[in-house]
Design an enzyme around this catalytic site. Sequence first.
Site, short mmCIF file in Angstrom:
data_model
loop_
_atom_site.label_atom_id
_atom_site.label_comp_id
_atom_site.label_asym_id
_atom_site.label_seq_id
_atom_site.Cartn_x
_atom_site.Cartn_y
_atom_site.Cartn_z
N ARG A 31 0.83 -1.22 0.00
CA ARG A 31 0.00 0.00 0.00
C ARG A 31 0.86 1.27 0.00
NH1 ARG A 31 -4.11 -0.79 4.80
NH2 ARG A 31 -2.22 -1.69 5.71
N ASN A 49 -6.58 -2.74 1.83
CA ASN A 49 -6.45 -4.18 1.95
C ASN A 49 -7.83 -4.81 2.06
OD1 ASN A 49 -3.68 -4.46 1.88
ND2 ASN A 49 -3.41 -4.52 4.10
#
Length: 542
Positions: A31, A49
């Site tokens: 990320r 996520n």
Amino acid sequence: MSGPPPAAVTVHAPLRRRVTVQGVVQGVGFRPYVHALATALDLSGNVTNTPEGVVVEVEGDPAAVARFCDRIAVDAPPLARVDSVHHQEVPATGDSAFTILASRADGPTRALIPPDTATCAACLGELADPRDRRHRHPFVTCTHCGPRFTIVTGLPYDRDQTTMAGFPMCAGCAREYTDPADRRFHAQPVACPDCGPRLALLVRRADEAGQPSPVTDGDPIAAARRLLAGGAVLAVKGLGGYHLACDATDPAAVERLRHRKARGDKPFAVMAASVEDIEPLVRLDPEERALLTATTRPIVLLRRRTDGPTVPGGLRPAEGVAPGSPDFGIMLPYTPVHHLLFGLPGDPEGPRLLVMTSGNLSGEPIVTDDAEALERLAHLADAWLTHDRPIHVPCDDSVVRVCDGRPLLVRRARGYAPLPLPLPLEVRPALAVGGDLKNAFCLGAGRRAWLSAHIGDMDDLATQRAFERAVAQLESITPVRPRLLAADRHPAYRSARWAVRNAAGRPVVRVQHHHAHVAAAMAEHGLDGSVPVLGVAFDGTG
């Protein structure tokens, strides 16, 4: 006079795409990487996520969006493994920035949990730097290294779904965690001496309660190093369980550990401070050196030198380390605690070779629980170097040998588990419960198989309980929901009886023991049964 008309400028309407990335993309800095890539391309949107993987939405100039989609897998972080990237056009929303959203827990589980990895060079630099706030911090870690599989309690991979949930971040760690330019940006195990887990040393000096007494004066690591130098056997809590450690150059200490553990003549694994310390002991090919120093840090089986096995300074492993064996099983430090036990620059001279064997009796599962360690290792250890970060998933050390220039896994555990293996053909969702000795089980579906870490011998009640916990845990982090079970044909195998008891209406397929060995070797080498195979299984009963 009027000049030429201005050149026409084509303005493209913003394009928005939803990108779903599957593979090892949680717990590896994916990320933060996506955030940096999108920001560099002047794209807005978000990333999150999910149990399915990482889902990204990017919006902006169509050419920049196309570059983002092209680069997302190519430039991924070093610990990531991208299996697939799917994207689709979605309506533009007019976002003005790119953000990391809170994780979503809805949907089927398809994300892959990364294995634990050895401490990276950047963290080791901080560990040894007196000016750094993580100087000598036994739990230094970042996005690129440290515990993953053994601390995960659920998906998606976030701090509150790990055993770090009980350690709230201090202001300094929270700053790093939320800074996109920091390598600890969204690193879930991040901590420091102010907010992280704590080491403790307990020695077998019985107090009124009959329990080992904590050492409260001074540094636990320094005291542990002194104990090792004095011939003590130390129980050391690692990533996936406890080790039993002693000075590998001390014949009396090695014999004491061998006798206490009822080890017979089986070789002990040795942890060396550096590759240079073992070069005079073993023959080391480039492939073996690469395995020793890889982020997986397995035990590598290496051929002993016969031309004078000595180490500079007179260092020499005791004969009792590997009596009669042509090999040494050697690994290098893979946690900050290991590096501290060997000593940092400027520390008093300490051990350079340590026996580092799993914390259990032969055949039992490795000990992970702290209270259980004090009980089950009481007759094995003189002291316990422990800490208060729980281990959720037991995971022993992996063992590897190089054969014909290629790694051959003898035991697949830390550093490799729980990554799936490719299968040469499609299989129905199934649970194969494994054998009774040195048990490991397997979940399979489609063209992937998830092997458990080494469990132990099923004759032991503790192993059977560990087996049940491991099955439930592996099912919780994989997409496999078994519709059948496979078990050994041996009528007395406890693993097979467990399969029958827990079938819950699902078929139990009984497989002949030696056939299973040959079939496993075929799968490992990509053979799907379409060509004849002659298999020879050198094994005991079954």
